[in-house]
Scaffold this active site. Structure first.
Site, mmCIF file in Angstrom:
data_model
loop_
_atom_site.group_PDB
_atom_site.id
_atom_site.type_symbol
_atom_site.label_atom_id
_atom_site.label_comp_id
_atom_site.label_asym_id
_atom_site.label_seq_id
_atom_site.Cartn_x
_atom_site.Cartn_y
_atom_site.Cartn_z
ATOM 1 N N HIS A 270 0.862 -1.185 0.000
ATOM 2 C CA HIS A 270 0.000 0.000 0.000
ATOM 3 C C HIS A 270 0.892 1.226 0.000
ATOM 4 O O HIS A 270 1.936 1.235 0.659
ATOM 5 C CB HIS A 270 -0.910 0.026 1.231
ATOM 6 C CG HIS A 270 -2.062 0.960 1.066
ATOM 7 N ND1 HIS A 270 -1.957 2.312 1.272
ATOM 8 C CD2 HIS A 270 -3.323 0.731 0.664
ATOM 9 C CE1 HIS A 270 -3.129 2.886 1.012
ATOM 10 N NE2 HIS A 270 -3.973 1.953 0.643
ATOM 11 N N ASP A 328 -7.988 -5.164 -0.082
ATOM 12 C CA ASP A 328 -8.500 -6.033 -1.160
ATOM 13 C C ASP A 328 -8.201 -7.504 -0.942
ATOM 14 O O ASP A 328 -8.746 -8.354 -1.639
ATOM 15 C CB ASP A 328 -7.895 -5.584 -2.495
ATOM 16 C CG ASP A 328 -8.404 -4.205 -2.858
ATOM 17 O OD1 ASP A 328 -7.591 -3.269 -2.928
ATOM 18 O OD2 ASP A 328 -9.626 -4.064 -3.003
HETATM 19 C C1 SDX Z 1 -6.151 0.193 -2.984
HETATM 20 O O1 SDX Z 1 -4.261 4.684 -2.136
HETATM 21 C C2 SDX Z 1 -5.240 4.075 -1.535
HETATM 22 O O2 SDX Z 1 -5.695 4.474 -0.477
HETATM 23 C C3 SDX Z 1 -5.809 2.897 -2.287
HETATM 24 C C4 SDX Z 1 -6.850 2.079 -1.537
HETATM 25 C C5 SDX Z 1 -8.099 2.866 -1.306
HETATM 26 O O3 SDX Z 1 -8.856 2.501 -0.384
HETATM 27 O O4 SDX Z 1 -8.400 3.766 -2.102
HETATM 28 O O5 SDX Z 1 -6.333 1.652 -0.291
HETATM 29 C C6 SDX Z 1 -7.278 0.849 -2.315
HETATM 30 O O6 SDX Z 1 -5.863 0.517 -4.105
HETATM 31 C C7 SDX Z 1 -5.344 -0.827 -2.229
HETATM 32 C C8 SDX Z 1 -4.134 -1.355 -3.066
HETATM 33 C C9 SDX Z 1 -4.668 -2.450 -3.981
HETATM 34 N N1 SDX Z 1 -3.576 -2.853 -4.955
HETATM 35 C C10 SDX Z 1 -2.986 -4.023 -4.890
HETATM 36 O O7 SDX Z 1 -3.163 -4.877 -4.010
HETATM 37 C C11 SDX Z 1 -2.009 -4.272 -6.056
HETATM 38 C C12 SDX Z 1 -0.695 -4.874 -5.519
HETATM 39 N N2 SDX Z 1 0.020 -3.815 -4.787
HETATM 40 C C13 SDX Z 1 1.011 -3.057 -5.475
HETATM 41 O O8 SDX Z 1 0.906 -2.943 -6.828
HETATM 42 C C14 SDX Z 1 1.547 -1.860 -4.698
HETATM 43 O O9 SDX Z 1 1.786 -2.289 -3.441
HETATM 44 C C15 SDX Z 1 0.701 -0.611 -4.644
HETATM 45 C C16 SDX Z 1 0.355 -0.119 -5.996
HETATM 46 C C17 SDX Z 1 -0.526 -0.852 -3.849
HETATM 47 C C18 SDX Z 1 1.521 0.448 -3.916
HETATM 48 O O10 SDX Z 1 2.582 0.713 -4.720
HETATM 49 P P1 SDX Z 1 3.780 1.607 -4.149
HETATM 50 O O11 SDX Z 1 3.569 2.079 -2.774
HETATM 51 O O12 SDX Z 1 4.045 2.611 -5.215
HETATM 52 O O13 SDX Z 1 4.888 0.561 -3.965
HETATM 53 P P2 SDX Z 1 6.085 0.448 -4.924
HETATM 54 O O14 SDX Z 1 5.539 0.148 -6.282
HETATM 55 O O15 SDX Z 1 6.934 1.658 -4.745
HETATM 56 O O16 SDX Z 1 6.805 -0.821 -4.342
HETATM 57 C C19 SDX Z 1 7.784 -0.692 -3.360
HETATM 58 C C20 SDX Z 1 8.562 -1.981 -3.467
HETATM 59 C C21 SDX Z 1 8.990 -2.311 -4.889
HETATM 60 O O17 SDX Z 1 10.133 -3.142 -4.776
HETATM 61 P P3 SDX Z 1 11.586 -2.430 -4.937
HETATM 62 O O18 SDX Z 1 11.560 -1.720 -6.290
HETATM 63 O O19 SDX Z 1 11.691 -1.470 -3.791
HETATM 64 O O20 SDX Z 1 12.543 -3.547 -4.892
HETATM 65 O O21 SDX Z 1 7.710 -3.067 -3.058
HETATM 66 C C22 SDX Z 1 7.491 -3.932 -4.163
HETATM 67 C C23 SDX Z 1 7.871 -3.179 -5.424
HETATM 68 O O22 SDX Z 1 8.311 -4.071 -6.415
HETATM 69 N N3 SDX Z 1 6.081 -4.248 -4.143
HETATM 70 C C24 SDX Z 1 5.581 -5.455 -4.367
HETATM 71 C C25 SDX Z 1 4.195 -5.325 -4.189
HETATM 72 N N4 SDX Z 1 3.901 -4.063 -3.875
HETATM 73 C C26 SDX Z 1 5.065 -3.386 -3.851
HETATM 74 N N5 SDX Z 1 6.176 -6.608 -4.708
HETATM 75 C C27 SDX Z 1 5.352 -7.673 -4.859
HETATM 76 N N6 SDX Z 1 4.000 -7.640 -4.706
HETATM 77 C C28 SDX Z 1 3.401 -6.480 -4.363
HETATM 78 N N7 SDX Z 1 2.094 -6.439 -4.180
#
Ligand code: SDX
Length: 394
Positions: A270, A328
């Site tokens: 998140h 989710d």
């Molecule tokens: C919602 O914003 C809100 O409030 C949203 C929400 C709402 O109520 O409106 O809460 C609802 O959208 C919840 C989120 C639902 N999405 C998912 O479950 C999709 C999977 N999650 C990711 O795609 C990700 O965690 C996000 C998009 C939710 C957040 O992305 P960030 O904070 O931009 O994280 P990032 O992309 O900067 O990742 C940081 C690191 C990265 O690794 P490094 O480059 O540092 O090595 O964490 C890794 C990412 O690769 N990472 C994950 C991951 N999420 C982040 N690796 C594997 N699986 C994941 N789910």
């Protein structure tokens, strides 16, 4: 203390806004609606009571709630011409495409809604959207399965009415399951608002140009649809079904850790929560209660979700990145237990988030210092250069 933040390269987020609606402490895993913890609201309120709280800032008195529910209830039907839109969509259209199109089209039915500074106009648009979103979403489902639309029944409570419009058929009476309605009510409450997430920021941005509220909510629906945002609940279920067995969990964990693989574990991580999303805990509780009531406590998908969660939480890669289950992760399993088709998961998230979108839109319109949204950029293109005529180019 104004809540205004400038461009924050580490976060990649642009300037935010002042808001008194929802408070999140991402490190502590706290989520408050107008100061009330969502855990208490999910347990003890109805969705419309929470919509009132988000919109007007206080929990309603019994009389205020009665009036509010009455005013919303008498807008649950859609103009009969709206039903013609559904026939124009391909049969297997994703219901979010239908929701997006139909809600945007409502702008044509309520031309007076463009006067966003007329308080009465604003209020009636808020009531119409809160009232009609479940009807429009349920009609999208009925259209996709070739069943007749079911009109709302004003004697039913909001969540019951939605289940009735989704599942009843003219050929036989619909047996309302109070356990289902209670679970859906809690699900709608914990997804009702979440501060300045992608879709809410979209609603605010579109609203800042003084577009009408139906266009703003249609824009919010478009943003929520993405699998990284509201589309994640549908993606979680698809992912769990693809993993299939606990023996395959290590394979998917490895994929998620592989920087060259775009695969991410849906339902984890998140942008704000660097600890457990409090909504995931509430959702997990709803899941347990619902499945034990239904005698489905050993649902293989729930067992797999538990195993995957354990594996992720035990793995340093995810711990270092503070990746925990988000709202989710369990919501898809709850909706599956409610016999809701996977394609309807995100439309239900949109129904829930409509209260938050409308509260945030209203707060923005009422802000005397409100100006059109115009984020700036960091320019990385070429500096000024002379024009090259076509016959002189390589
Ligand atoms: C919602 O914003 C809100 O409030 C949203 C929400 C709402 O109520 O409106 O809460 C609802 O959208 C919840 C989120 C639902 N999405 C998912 O479950 C999709 C999977 N999650 C990711 O795609 C990700 O965690 C996000 C998009 C939710 C957040 O992305 P960030 O904070 O931009 O994280 P990032 O992309 O900067 O990742 C940081 C690191 C990265 O690794 P490094 O480059 O540092 O090595 O964490 C890794 C990412 O690769 N990472 C994950 C991951 N999420 C982040 N690796 C594997 N699986 C994941 N789910």
């Amino acid at each position: 203390d104004t809540g205004l933040v400038a461009f924050d390269p580490s976060f990649g987020s642009t300037a935010s806004c002042r808001s008194s609606i929802t408070y999140i402490d991402g490190d502590a895993g706290v989520l408050l609606y107008r100061g009330y913890p969502i855990e208490a609201l999910a347990e003890r309120s109805t969705y419309l009571e929470v919509a009132y709280l988000l919109l007007f800032g206080e929990l309603p008195s019994a009389a205020q709630l009665r009036t509010f529910v009455h005013d919303i209830t008498y807008h649950t039907m859609v103009h009969e011409q709206i039903s013609r839109f559904y026939g124009a969509f391909p049969k297997d259209s994703h219901p979010m495409a239908v929701l997006l199109g139909v809600v945007g089209a409502l702008s044509a039915f309520y031309p007076d809604s463009t006067d966003v500074f007329d308080e009465d106009q604003r209020l009636i648009s808020v009531y119409r959207l809160l009232a009609k979103m479940p009807t429009i979403a349920a009609m999208a489902h009925k259209n996709s399965i070739g069943q007749p639309f079911v009109y709302p029944l004003n004697r039913l409570e909001y969540s019951e009415n939605f289940l009735h419009m989704m599942f009843s058929v003219p050929a036989e009476p619909y047996e309302m399951n109070p356990v289902f309605a209670k679970a859906l009510n809690a699900l709608l409450i914990i997804q009702a608002d979440h501060e300045q997430n992608a879709s809410t920021s979209t609603v605010r941005t579109v609203g800042s140009s003084r577009a009408n509220p139906f266009a703003c909510i249609a824009a919010g629906i478009a943003s929520l649809w993405g699998p990284l945002h509201g589309g994640a609940n549908e993606a979680v279920l698809t992912m769990l079904q693809e993993i299939g067995t606990r023996e395959r969990i290590p394979e998917f964990i490895a994929k998620a850790k592989d920087r060259n693989d775009p695969f991410r574990l849906m339902g984890f991580g998140h942008r704000v929560y660097r600890s457990y999303d409090p909504r995931a805990k509430v959702m997990q509780k709803i899941c347990d209660e619902l499945l034990s009531e239904l005698g489905d406590g050993d649902d293989p998908l729930l067992a797999l979700a538990r195993d995957l969660e354990k594996s992720v939480l035990a793995d340093d890669y995810f711990a270092e990145r503070k990746l925990y289950p988000n709202v989710d992760y369990y919501s898809g399993i709850v909706m599956r237990a409610l016999n809701i088709p996977t394609a309807m998961f995100t439309p239900i998230f949109a129904v829930a988030r409509t209260a938050g979108w409308l509260a945030q839109w209203t707060e923005m319109i009422q802000d005397p210092e409100q100006r059109i949204s115009r984020p700036r950029q960091l320019y990385t293109g070429p500096l000024r250069r002379d024009y090259v005529p076509l016959d002189q180019r390589p």
